[in-house]
Write an enzyme that holds these catalytic residues in place. Structure first.
Site, PDB file in Angstrom:
ATOM      1  N   ASP A 194       0.558  -5.024  -3.301  1.00 19.18           N
ATOM      2  CA  ASP A 194       1.080  -4.050  -4.258  1.00 19.18           C
ATOM      3  C   ASP A 194       0.130  -2.859  -4.352  1.00 19.18           C
ATOM      4  OD1 ASP A 194       2.448  -3.002  -6.761  1.00 19.18           O
ATOM      5  OD2 ASP A 194       3.437  -4.935  -6.580  1.00 19.18           O
ATOM      6  N   HIS A 235       1.818  -0.634 -11.332  1.00 20.17           N
ATOM      7  CA  HIS A 235       2.807  -1.575 -10.817  1.00 20.17           C
ATOM      8  C   HIS A 235       2.195  -2.933 -10.465  1.00 20.17           C
ATOM      9  CE1 HIS A 235       5.789  -3.212  -7.912  1.00 20.17           C
ATOM     10  NE2 HIS A 235       6.661  -2.581  -8.682  1.00 20.17           N
ATOM     11  N   SER A 426      11.378  -5.717  -9.110  1.00 18.45           N
ATOM     12  CA  SER A 426       9.932  -5.878  -8.957  1.00 18.45           C
ATOM     13  C   SER A 426       9.356  -6.771 -10.040  1.00 18.45           C
ATOM     14  CB  SER A 426       9.228  -4.525  -9.035  1.00 18.45           C
ATOM     15  OG  SER A 426       9.313  -3.820  -7.841  1.00 18.45           O
TER      16      SER A 426
END
Length: 493
Positions: A194, A235, A426
């Site tokens: 990520d 994220h 996600s």
């Protein structure tokens, strides 16, 4: 074995709704989807080269051919027969394709490699025959040296963390009940491919294994602490919290709050996850002993990589080799289904790719795949709401979606040491990675695809909505929920 997977979480950009800046490159190479990337003279480009046979001798021949054609080896993986190279030779791909040891070669992007790209100039290149050793030897050393806190298991402690009551998702999948049995083993490692994980976040610091974390943005693992820290996005930190935020009296609790995490950064500061970074990520995760990887992204610049385009099929082959290698070595790869609201079993058109230059509208079909999620063996995850319905943004598709998990309005960790709510497939994918980690903790005899089969068998069946014209299939398996909603309690039982 049925085919697993399909869209890997619509790039990081769409997969979570985060904003990533896509650079304007007026002088970038143009692209013809059917005939490959047209490289302008003098433009720097990266390539994925597939060797006919995955062995050291053939791979070494290709490395030498790269040098002879005016290129530089970024990284070489003899174990899968893939070489990543860089060159400003406009006929580099054509020259390499003529080599007998080369199966296929393709540009990994459509924009020329610019000065802000982590691979620009391939700093400190190694001589032919040495590049692969930089990755594999370093990774093996780290795998040997990594800490597992052998023999130490956290006592089950159900004193809630302050914001645990706000985590509707934890209760929805039975993770709160599962925690009464186990919160995970320190022997289990989940690799988060990520944007990096904040290493000193108070809810994550205890569970991040810094000895096996790295950045793959340059195409080669960089294990320095600064390299894998997030720079432009929360994220990866949000994903990590869902998987394994610690039960420590602070903030929230993850699905598997006592397992270890490794941060493998594959997102550039410009917001791209290019193939060379993803391949490095899968290979590094495997070499450093990961049991599970979470992949909440699709590989740029194509949302769907098509077999009728030479560059795209060559890259897809290279990524697939890395994924299959990881699975052969007992890794379970979990990926988000994507947020385009598409029926992935009936793809017809793509108008969002390539996203690094100028998107074109093109017809697509079953031979066009989102990678890595549509690759064989990868667990593809759709998103559900607090009401148990498929999230409106979530991709779907009969025979494509494997399993479902909460992905709407998920509270988790963010950079700066805080917490935030995000929505997207996600956010659904790390719930599956977390439950898989609990399952691996309770049943260490399971690994790789065997873990996936148990997750599917234990999932709670969810039928198609009454009157839906989009959802196809039975209550036991359909295009919205796959085999059903993941069940953490059954996993630890």
């Amino acid at each position: 074995m049925r085919r697993r997977g399909l869209v890997a979480g619509v790039a990081l950009t769409a997969a979570l709704g985060a904003t990533f800046l896509v650079p304007s490159m007026a002088t970038a190479a143009t692209n013809s989807p059917r005939h490959g990337t047209a490289i302008e003279p003098g433009a720097l480009m990266n390539y994925a080269i597939n060797v006919t046979t995955a062995n050291r001798g053939r791979t070494l021949k290709v490395e030498r051919a790269v040098t002879a054609a005016g290129g530089t080896v970024i990284e070489s993986y003899a174990e899968i027969g893939v070489v990543i190279a860089q060159s400003d030779n406009a006929v580099f791909a054509r020259t390499l394709a003529a080599e007998k040891a080369v199966l296929s070669v393709g540009a990994t992007r459509t924009a020329a490699v610019g000065p802000t790209d982590p691979t620009y100039g391939v700093s400190d290149p190694l001589a032919p025959g040495e590049s692969g050793k930089r990755n594999s030897n370093e990774a093996k050393a780290k795998a040997t040296a990594k800490t597992k806190d052998e023999g130490v298991e956290a006592d089950v402690n159900l004193i809630p963390d302050p914001s645990e009551g706000k985590q509707w998702d934890i209760a929805a999948i039975g993770a709160d009940k599962a925690h009464e049995i186990t919160e995970g083993s320190r022997d289990v490692l989940v690799a988060v491919l990520d944007s990096g994980i904040q290493g000193d976040h108070p809810d994550l610091v205890a569970n991040i294994d810094t000895s096996v974390s790295a950045s793959c943005n340059s195409g080669v693992p960089n294990s320095s602490y600064e390299a894998w820290q997030p720079t432009t996005s929360s994220h990866g930190t949000h994903v990590a919290g869902t998987i394994a935020a610690a039960r420590n009296g602070v903030g929230i609790v993850g699905v598997a709050p006592n397992v270890r995490l490794s941060a493998i950064k594959v997102v550039s500061d410009d917001g791209f996850i290019y193939p060379e970074a993803a391949i490095c990520g899968f290979m590094y995760a495997t070499a450093t002993g990961a049991d599970i990887t979470n992949n909440s992204y699709y590989i740029d610049p194509w949302e769907f990589w098509c077999d009728n385009a030479p560059d795209q099929v060559a890259v897809k082959t290279a990524v697939d080799r890395a994924v299959q290698y990881s699975q052969k070595h007992g890794v379970l790869n979990v990926a988000a289904a994507g947020n385009s609201g598409l029926d992935l079993a009936n793809k017809t058109e793509d108008s969002s790719s390539p996203n690094d230059t100028v998107p074109v509208t093109r017809p697509i079909d079953a031979n066009c795949h989102d990678i890595p999620a549509e690759l064989d063996g990868v667990v593809t995850v759709s998103s559900t709401t607090v009401a148990g319905a498929k999230s409106g943004f979530s991709n779907y598709g009969l025979g494509v979606i494997d399993i479902a998990a909460p992905g709407s309005s998920i509270l988790s960790t963010v950079t700066g040491g805080g917490y935030g709510i995000k929505s997207g497939t996600s956010m659904a994918s790390p719930h599956i990675a977390g439950v898989a980690a609990l399952l691996k903790s309770a049943h260490p005899e399971y690994s790789g695809l065997a873990l996936a089969d148990v997750l599917y068998e234990q999932a709670t069946d969810v039928g198609c909505p009454v009157g839906s014209t989009q959802c196809a299939g039975s209550t036991e398996n359909n295009g919205f929920f796959g085999d059903g909603l993941v069940d953490a309690l059954k996993a630890v039982n």
